[in-house]
Design a protein around this motif. Structure first.
Motif, mmCIF file in Angstrom:
data_model
loop_
_atom_site.group_PDB
_atom_site.id
_atom_site.type_symbol
_atom_site.label_atom_id
_atom_site.label_comp_id
_atom_site.label_asym_id
_atom_site.label_seq_id
_atom_site.Cartn_x
_atom_site.Cartn_y
_atom_site.Cartn_z
ATOM 1 N N LEU A 75 44.754 38.967 33.791
ATOM 2 C CA LEU A 75 44.048 37.933 34.533
ATOM 3 C C LEU A 75 43.157 37.160 33.561
ATOM 4 N N PRO A 76 42.700 35.979 33.948
ATOM 5 C CA PRO A 76 41.810 35.217 33.073
ATOM 6 C C PRO A 76 40.526 35.987 32.753
ATOM 7 N N GLY A 77 39.944 35.618 31.612
ATOM 8 C CA GLY A 77 38.660 36.196 31.244
ATOM 9 C C GLY A 77 38.743 37.591 30.672
ATOM 10 N N GLY A 78 39.909 37.994 30.146
ATOM 11 C CA GLY A 78 40.019 39.323 29.557
ATOM 12 C C GLY A 78 39.999 40.439 30.581
ATOM 13 N N ILE A 79 40.518 40.163 31.782
ATOM 14 C CA ILE A 79 40.555 41.138 32.870
ATOM 15 C C ILE A 79 41.998 41.581 33.066
ATOM 16 N N ARG A 80 42.186 42.796 33.509
ATOM 17 C CA ARG A 80 43.528 43.286 33.844
ATOM 18 C C ARG A 80 43.480 43.992 35.184
ATOM 19 N N ARG A 81 44.472 43.674 36.018
ATOM 20 C CA ARG A 81 44.596 44.339 37.321
ATOM 21 C C ARG A 81 45.517 45.541 37.200
ATOM 22 N N TRP A 82 45.091 46.652 37.805
ATOM 23 C CA TRP A 82 45.886 47.871 37.870
ATOM 24 C C TRP A 82 46.150 48.208 39.332
ATOM 25 N N VAL A 83 47.404 48.498 39.661
ATOM 26 C CA VAL A 83 47.815 48.830 41.029
ATOM 27 C C VAL A 83 48.576 50.146 40.977
ATOM 28 N N VAL A 84 48.104 51.139 41.726
ATOM 29 C CA VAL A 84 48.690 52.477 41.702
ATOM 30 C C VAL A 84 49.270 52.796 43.070
ATOM 31 N N ARG A 85 50.502 53.249 43.089
ATOM 32 C CA ARG A 85 51.143 53.650 44.338
ATOM 33 C C ARG A 85 50.682 55.056 44.719
ATOM 34 N N LEU A 86 50.328 55.240 46.004
ATOM 35 C CA LEU A 86 49.845 56.511 46.522
ATOM 36 C C LEU A 86 50.754 56.991 47.653
ATOM 37 N N ASP A 87 50.673 58.285 47.943
ATOM 38 C CA ASP A 87 51.448 58.848 49.053
ATOM 39 C C ASP A 87 50.711 58.770 50.379
ATOM 40 N N CYS A 88 49.401 58.507 50.323
ATOM 41 C CA CYS A 88 48.603 58.435 51.543
ATOM 42 C C CYS A 88 47.512 57.396 51.333
ATOM 43 N N PRO A 89 46.888 56.922 52.401
ATOM 44 C CA PRO A 89 45.832 55.917 52.230
ATOM 45 C C PRO A 89 44.734 56.386 51.288
ATOM 46 N N ALA A 90 44.165 55.430 50.560
ATOM 47 C CA ALA A 90 43.203 55.756 49.500
ATOM 48 C C ALA A 90 41.878 56.247 50.035
#
Length: 385
Positions: free
Chosen positions: A219-234
């Protein structure tokens, strides 16, 4: 009672409603956008703008600003067990936009709103909650509340057409009595934005791991998005929890102290049984809610708006709306079904697998990625072409 008048009233000032407003205002159509929010949600999920959407958005002159502020993702890489499985290049998917653009939705919305207000400073009414409407066959009267604008309370707006771009939980869809075919999935996700020290540069990355996929986007500004798949709601998971999950699956540990956004979601989809009812048209998520995995929902809504705008011009100032929009309704429903199918494939590829099956799947993906024709086909599908 205060009354606004326009050719078209758009309920919902998100990215899709604002784009349609820009398209119509450029053609001399008078528009009122009624937006319930008084400020933008800084935690919105959508970040990816695909080449067909960029081509559409170029029609209202916002693309130079979007591209200047966003990150141009020209390549995606798939990894598993610490090794690269395959790469996907976007250089051949579009002559004009050989990349996927990453930009937070709140900034995309602001750029669109600025364009709308440049075309008509009075087009966007914030703090306006639509409470109902009447359709007499010749026009629509929309009732709304606007506590932030006492001079407009109680208020109504009259128009030839009403476009409901009020999101996946569309109040207007419910008022029309339009049912939506809904699907729920076994997929749950936790995501967050962190300072980027991954070493991945401007690449998107998919980590195909036994416990489930981890997706990562610059993402802009030296940011990175991380998305993790889970087996149940977080549940009440924290940035530290997310960083730990990313670290265990990928070997890269984001610094939880740098998180600027944290969100969790469970996946469902819905496609409205119809999108045109009299002089009311459902648009974007109000017509079709698509899984965020693959980043198609917002883009699909923009393509809906691009297809709708010339039909609105034909339908004004009068005449039965249904006769103008029946082909639109069928075509955009087909597009929504395709997008939902692609999102379901994306989610299936990210689900946990036993180690032997994971090795087979990873090998198959690597083989496919090594075949140029297959790689290009996959890149075209991923970018909604």
């Amino acid at each position: 009672m205060a009354e606004l008048a326009a050719d078209v009233v758009i309920a919902g000032g998100g990215p899709v409603g604002l784009f349609l407003a820009g398209l119509l205002l450029q053609e001399g159509v008078t528009v009122k956008v009624l937006e319930q929010r008084t400020s933008r949600n800084q935690h919105t999920r959508a970040i990816g703008i695909h080449p067909p959407a960029l081509q559409a958005l170029s029609r209202i002159g916002v693309v130079p600003t979007l591209v200047r502020e966003g990150v141009r993702i020209r390549e995606g890489v798939a990894l598993s067990g610490g090794r690269t499985v395959g790469t996907m290049a976007f250089g051949t998917v579009s002559a004009n936009f050989p990349f996927v653009l990453a930009l937070p939705q709140f900034r995309t919305e602001q750029i669109l709103a600025d364009r709308v207000l440049a075309l008509d400073p009075n087009a966007l009414v914030r703090g306006a909650t639509v409470t109902g409407f009447t359709d007499d066959g010749a026009g629509v009267t929309v009732a709304f509340e606007s506590p932030d604008h006492p001079s407009l309370a109680p208020a109504r707006a009259t128009a030839a057409l009403l476009v409901a771009a009020d999101g996946a939980r569309s109040r207007l869809r419910g008022a029309l009595g339009v049912a939506a075919a809904r699907r729920t999935y076994q997929d749950h996700y936790l995501m967050g934005d962190f300072d980027d020290d991954s070493g991945l540069g401007e690449k998107a990355a998919l980590f195909l791991e036994q416990q489930g996929i981890v997706e990562s986007f610059p993402l802009p500004g030296g940011i990175r998005r991380w998305v993790v798949r889970l087996d149940c709601p977080a549940g009440s998971a924290t940035a530290t929890d997310l960083a730990g999950l990313v670290g265990r699956r990928t070997g890269i540990v984001p610094d939880p102290a740098t998180t600027s956004m944290l969100s969790a979601f469970s996946v469902s989809s819905a496609i409205a049984g119809r999108t045109v009812a009299g002089r009311v048209i459902l648009l974007g998520d109000a017509a079709h809610e698509i899984s965020p995995i693959g980043g198609q929902g917002m883009n699909l809504g923009w393509l809906d708006a691009e297809a709708l705008a010339p039909l609105v011009l034909e339908a004004l100032p009068g005449g039965p709306a249904d006769s103008h929009f029946s082909d639109f309704e069928r075509a955009r429903r087909r597009a929504a079904v395709r997008a939902r199918r692609q999102a379901e494939i994306n989610m299936a590829l990210g689900r946990p697998l036993p180690a032997p099956l994971l090795r087979i799947r990873t090998a198959a993906l690597g083989t496919a990625a090594s075949i140029p024709a297959v790689n290009r086909w996959a890149a075209m599908r991923f970018t909604m072409q």
